[in-house]
Structures are given as structure tokens and as C-alpha cells.
Design an enzyme around this catalytic site. Sequence first.
Site, PDB file in Angstrom:
ATOM      1  N   HIS A   1       0.859  -1.188   0.000  1.00 43.31           N
ATOM      2  CA  HIS A   1       0.000   0.000   0.000  1.00 43.31           C
ATOM      3  C   HIS A   1       0.891   1.231   0.000  1.00 43.31           C
ATOM      4  O   HIS A   1       2.111   1.131   0.137  1.00 43.31           O
ATOM      5  CB  HIS A   1      -0.979  -0.013   1.179  1.00 43.31           C
ATOM      6  CG  HIS A   1      -0.335   0.107   2.533  1.00 43.31           C
ATOM      7  ND1 HIS A   1       0.588  -0.800   3.014  1.00 43.31           N
ATOM      8  CD2 HIS A   1      -0.499   1.032   3.528  1.00 43.31           C
ATOM      9  CE1 HIS A   1       0.954  -0.445   4.239  1.00 43.31           C
ATOM     10  NE2 HIS A   1       0.323   0.667   4.567  1.00 43.31           N
TER      11      HIS A   1
ATOM     12  N   HIS B   1       1.172   3.978   2.002  1.00 42.60           N
ATOM     13  CA  HIS B   1       1.677   4.748   3.134  1.00 42.60           C
ATOM     14  C   HIS B   1       3.205   4.813   3.006  1.00 42.60           C
ATOM     15  O   HIS B   1       3.855   3.839   2.603  1.00 42.60           O
ATOM     16  CB  HIS B   1       1.266   4.107   4.462  1.00 42.60           C
ATOM     17  CG  HIS B   1      -0.155   4.442   4.849  1.00 42.60           C
ATOM     18  ND1 HIS B   1      -0.942   3.602   5.596  1.00 42.60           N
ATOM     19  CD2 HIS B   1      -0.918   5.539   4.582  1.00 42.60           C
ATOM     20  CE1 HIS B   1      -2.130   4.172   5.787  1.00 42.60           C
ATOM     21  NE2 HIS B   1      -2.146   5.335   5.165  1.00 42.60           N
TER      22      HIS B   1
ATOM     23  N   ASP C   1       5.814   4.653   4.796  1.00 44.18           N
ATOM     24  CA  ASP C   1       6.761   3.711   5.394  1.00 44.18           C
ATOM     25  C   ASP C   1       6.838   2.392   4.624  1.00 44.18           C
ATOM     26  O   ASP C   1       7.609   1.506   5.004  1.00 44.18           O
ATOM     27  CB  ASP C   1       6.467   3.491   6.877  1.00 44.18           C
ATOM     28  CG  ASP C   1       5.048   3.008   7.145  1.00 44.18           C
ATOM     29  OD1 ASP C   1       4.106   3.504   6.481  1.00 44.18           O
ATOM     30  OD2 ASP C   1       4.863   2.139   8.021  1.00 44.18           O
ATOM     31  N   HIS C   2       6.055   2.272   3.561  1.00 40.64           N
ATOM     32  CA  HIS C   2       6.098   1.056   2.743  1.00 40.64           C
ATOM     33  C   HIS C   2       6.601   1.296   1.324  1.00 40.64           C
ATOM     34  O   HIS C   2       6.798   0.340   0.575  1.00 40.64           O
ATOM     35  CB  HIS C   2       4.710   0.396   2.716  1.00 40.64           C
ATOM     36  CG  HIS C   2       4.300  -0.093   4.067  1.00 40.64           C
ATOM     37  ND1 HIS C   2       4.378  -1.412   4.440  1.00 40.64           N
ATOM     38  CD2 HIS C   2       3.863   0.584   5.161  1.00 40.64           C
ATOM     39  CE1 HIS C   2       3.984  -1.540   5.711  1.00 40.64           C
ATOM     40  NE2 HIS C   2       3.671  -0.345   6.165  1.00 40.64           N
TER      41      HIS C   2
ATOM     42  N   HIS D   1      -7.115  -2.558   5.860  1.00 37.47           N
ATOM     43  CA  HIS D   1      -6.422  -1.383   6.373  1.00 37.47           C
ATOM     44  C   HIS D   1      -7.271  -0.160   6.062  1.00 37.47           C
ATOM     45  O   HIS D   1      -8.291  -0.265   5.377  1.00 37.47           O
ATOM     46  CB  HIS D   1      -5.036  -1.300   5.737  1.00 37.47           C
ATOM     47  CG  HIS D   1      -4.071  -0.440   6.497  1.00 37.47           C
ATOM     48  ND1 HIS D   1      -4.027  -0.384   7.872  1.00 37.47           N
ATOM     49  CD2 HIS D   1      -3.086   0.401   6.070  1.00 37.47           C
ATOM     50  CE1 HIS D   1      -3.069   0.463   8.239  1.00 37.47           C
ATOM     51  NE2 HIS D   1      -2.497   0.958   7.174  1.00 37.47           N
TER      52      HIS D   1
ATOM     53  N   ASP E   1      -0.199  -3.735   5.883  1.00 34.95           N
ATOM     54  CA  ASP E   1      -0.740  -3.484   7.213  1.00 34.95           C
ATOM     55  C   ASP E   1      -2.208  -3.903   7.214  1.00 34.95           C
ATOM     56  O   ASP E   1      -2.914  -3.668   6.238  1.00 34.95           O
ATOM     57  CB  ASP E   1      -0.671  -1.999   7.534  1.00 34.95           C
ATOM     58  CG  ASP E   1       0.753  -1.460   7.606  1.00 34.95           C
ATOM     59  OD1 ASP E   1       1.721  -2.224   7.530  1.00 34.95           O
ATOM     60  OD2 ASP E   1       0.893  -0.240   7.713  1.00 34.95           O
TER      61      ASP E   1
ATOM     62  N   HIS F   1       6.421  -4.973  12.101  1.00 36.09           N
ATOM     63  CA  HIS F   1       5.745  -3.667  12.020  1.00 36.09           C
ATOM     64  C   HIS F   1       5.433  -3.114  13.413  1.00 36.09           C
ATOM     65  O   HIS F   1       4.350  -2.579  13.681  1.00 36.09           O
ATOM     66  CB  HIS F   1       4.450  -3.774  11.193  1.00 36.09           C
ATOM     67  CG  HIS F   1       3.989  -2.459  10.621  1.00 36.09           C
ATOM     68  ND1 HIS F   1       3.019  -1.692  11.228  1.00 36.09           N
ATOM     69  CD2 HIS F   1       4.380  -1.768   9.530  1.00 36.09           C
ATOM     70  CE1 HIS F   1       2.823  -0.599  10.510  1.00 36.09           C
ATOM     71  NE2 HIS F   1       3.629  -0.613   9.467  1.00 36.09           N
TER      72      HIS F   1
END
Lengths: 303, 303
Positions: free
Chosen positions: B62, B64, B66-67, B142, B212, B270
Site C-alpha cells: 500500500h 503509506h 513507510d512502505h 487497512h 498493514d 511492524h
Amino acid sequence: MKFEVTILGCGSATPTLRHWPTSQLVNHDEHYFLFDCGEGAQLQLRRYNIKFQQINHLFITHLHGDHCLGLPGLLSTMHLLGRTKDLNIYANAALQEAIEIQLRVSYSRLRFQLKWHPLSYDEPQIIMENAKLQVMSFPLNHRVPCCGFRISEKPKPRNMIPQMIEKYTIPFVRIRQIKAGADYILEDGTVIPNADLTLDPAEPKSYAFCTDTAFAEKTIDAVQGVDLLYHEATFLEKDRQRAYDTFHSTASDAARVANMAGVGKLILGHFSARYHDLNPFLEEAESVFKPVVLANEGLCFKV
Amino acid sequence: MKFEVTILGCGSATPTLRHWPTSQLVNHDEHYFLFDCGEGAQLQLRRYNIKFQQINHLFITHLHGDHCLGLPGLLSTMHLLGRTKDLNIYANAALQEAIEIQLRVSYSRLRFQLKWHPLSYDEPQIIMENAKLQVMSFPLNHRVPCCGFRISEKPKPRNMIPQMIEKYTIPFVRIRQIKAGADYILEDGTVIPNADLTLDPAEPKSYAFCTDTAFAEKTIDAVQGVDLLYHEATFLEKDRQRAYDTFHSTASDAARVANMAGVGKLILGHFSARYHDLNPFLEEAESVFKPVVLANEGLCFKV
């Protein structure tokens, strides 16, 4: 008054485990200014315990990834940690579009405002000032539009001699004028000249940040007389052709700029990943100019 | 045949010096697959001596930050180091726009092709396969569109018993058919049944990557019976409300999925930056399912 530079990253485009991509923090009297923001800059700010919510002004020399790819992550973290204060970004106008799309696709709606200040790449410009300093951008000579930055303290107020306040019972409300150069007149009309009341202030200091760039005459004018100069030195002399082809400097190019501009001290950085031993950078530069130091992550230089 | 997972980052959105944002490398028989690409992933690949030019398939759960914020830097470095091979990216369609603009504003013209494969977030889909495995995406739960991935080996050929080749002077050209299940017929017409010539192959293995996501029934179906499951566990039970509000899992949520799906082994990752001691994650998960391990940067798990 504090005026210091902390190196967060001084590597170049190809990442290594020895150096982070370019980023550095200037702390002037507890006002924080971030210069460039390579990938991982937010981690480096963490590592050196720099309160990055106090950064209100962020300057990006150019849009090669090793100078700006840490920005989306830093903005996202500022948001997650509750920032509401505006953040001023001085950069190529194109960066705004890239950042806004990045924020949109990651569903991020920042709770703080980004104030964009597009840079000009034609001539030196004052882009920011507060009561104590000003920041000037000036064009460098890279293969894409690129600016250096010069942070110059404004002239400081004269230093009041404390004993004189007592001697002439000078009221508090007059101190500021006297520090600005005024004489003091006693009730009987006697003039006490400012020279008897104050001492010369410290000289205003200045710092310049030059990356990425080939050697250029115009850089010398822009950084004339700065106390501290960070100048990129991606290559050694043996790779001069490579420096020429990619619009980068050698260590001795950087030292020539420092020498011709009469700066106080030179910091070399933006080292190519190809060099494992950096001592030759120091040697080549010192044959032209002294003092020189090599940048390294975590080093903090007083201006 | 090698089938292993190396953890490059197992932290969550707020960066820490203890964990990197999410990224992991799957090596299947020397084919490299990168799953998520948080900021700094390219440095982590360096750190663990992974030849990242061998990565030909990159999967993003996805968008976000941090990914996926490590992607522009990784692409840029692949380019600088001379890559010409196509790179397949399986991600939300919106990522393509963000990356293309980032490349444009940084004046990067990659010498290799990005092959974009937009993910569906409605139902499980086979998104990639080669002779030996297939990769399936499946929707997670998510607060933004997000997919998990399941990498499943295809049934392997039977193992030829070397002595039988000699005994019946089986020509090389027949071996492949026999490994696929064929009998062998001698010149005199005698049929040597496959069971006498081969041994059962190893069971096909499978790995699933779930991050996530909040706990979701549909995840259980998608990861049913995998040998190894990485499932996010951002929070502990005491912060269950926070997990609920942010569509994340607790350690025991992850363990419930592992238990109900009958997986072989569970890896938790995570982790929220708020926890300094991660042992309670292990304790909470182990009260529901065993074996469990905590992810950590550099750990390599055999599937």
C-alpha cells in the site's frame, strides 16, 4: 550566540554504508535550518537528537534524488508527531508538484502548511531573513538548476558596558538605543559619547553551502569572505575528467574557491562512493588552501 | 532449492533508530523479490550484501510512506549502476504517477523499463508466475487500499533415483518425462513403473506477507496452510483500541490468524515505535499460537 553546522550526510549519489546522502542542519541561536534532505535525513536528525519540529526553514539546492528524497518521509513524520506550525521550503518550483502528488497518493493530509518559496537560478537573491540573519541563494554550475546558500549574520548591536549603566543610572528603556549606537545625555545636558558606554560587538559571521557544482568564478563572488565554507569535492584530481563531465568539483577545485574567496575555513564533502580512503582529498586541498577539514556524519562545526 | 526471507525493515510509520521501515527480500532459487520498499531499503540491501540488480519483481502492499518511500532512491541507484533489465512493479496504480513525476523533476531518465502491474483490492488474484512459483495478492483490511501477498511454489518434479538411470541405461532426454511422472519402457517392452524410478519430491512451500491490516476473516482464507506467515503486529493488547482505530493488529490478532489458518510458523513485525521492549509481543502471541518469532533487521528465515 550559537551558529553551528551539523553534518547529517556527506556522501554522493550512489549510497554507501559509510556516508548518508547530503543533508545538514544549521543551528543559529536555536533557530534550525535544514539544508538538503537526502534519503534518511529524518533518521540522521533522530540519531543526533535534533528536535526536528523546530526546523521551520528547509533549503533544497537541486532536485537530484540524493539531495531531496528524504523530504516526503520527514514531512510525514512531522505530521504524525503532531506538527501544526508552517514549514517554509525554498526549492526548485517543480518540487512542489512532486511532493503534493506524493502526499496525495499516500493519503496524507498534513495538519501544517507548506510554504513554498521557488528559487531563481539566474542570480543571487535574498530569500529569507529574520532579525539576526539573512539567507541568500546563488546559482551554482551543475548540470541541472542548482543553488548554493549563504547564511550571513546581520551586524550585531554594540555591547553595553554594565558598569556604565550603574554609573550614569541609565534607564532600561534607553539601553536598546545605546546598543544601536546612540550617545546618552544626562539631565544636566552632558553628552556621554557612545564610545564610552559600549564595546564593539562580535563580527557578524557567515556560512556558505555549495553543492553540487563544478568550479565556477561566480561562486567565488558569492562566498567571498565567509567564515566557513562547505564545498563539494566529489572527485580527486586523477578523476578530473569525470568531474568535468558530471559538473562536479575536485578537492583542489574546492580549495581554489576557498582560497580565491578568502574564506576562514573549508569543509569538503559529497565524496564519491568510489573512494574508500578520503585522506587524499585533504592532501590535495591543503596544497592550495588551509585550514581544510573533511565532512563526516555527526561532525558539528562552529561558524 | 533456496526459499528464504530476509527482513530489511520491520518498524512502523514513525522512524526509530531500532528499526527500519518495512521492506523484505524473498530469495527463491536465486530469483529475488522485494516486498515493500520503505525509506532506506536500498541501504539495507547494501548492508546485507544483496545484489539488488537481481531484483526483477517488486511488490508494494500500500502507499503509506513507510512502505514505499524508498522506491525512488532504489530506482535511481539501479539506474546509476547501469541497469538495463526491466523491473516489474506490482502496486496501487496511483504509485506510477508519483514515481514518474519524481523521476521527471529529478531529471532522471531510467535506462530500464518499469513494468507497472496495478493491483486489485477486491479479491485475491494471481499477479505473477514463473516455472516454479506463483504470487497471489489478496485484500487486507487497512484504512487505505492494501494487499497481502502469498508466494506459493508449484508442485516440484519427482526426484530421479540416480542408481536407476544406470541400472536401466535411461537416456538423458527421457529424464524430464520420468521426473514429471512417466514410466520407462525397456527395449523388450518391460514397463518400469515410475514409483520404482523416482522418489516423492519435497512438498511445495509457501510464504505469506500480511501488512498493514486489522484482524480479518478473509486473511485466514488467503494464508491458509502457508509454511511461513509474516503478519503485522503493530500493537500490544493494552493498546487494542489504538489498533482498532488505526486498522492495525495486535500480537494476538496475528497469532489468531496463524492459528486459524494452520500455518507452520509466524513472524511478527511492524512494531510501533512506542514499545522499547518487544518481548511482550512474543508472550501475547505464544499464548495463542506457536512457533512465533519476532522480526528483526538482518534475520533470514527459511520457508
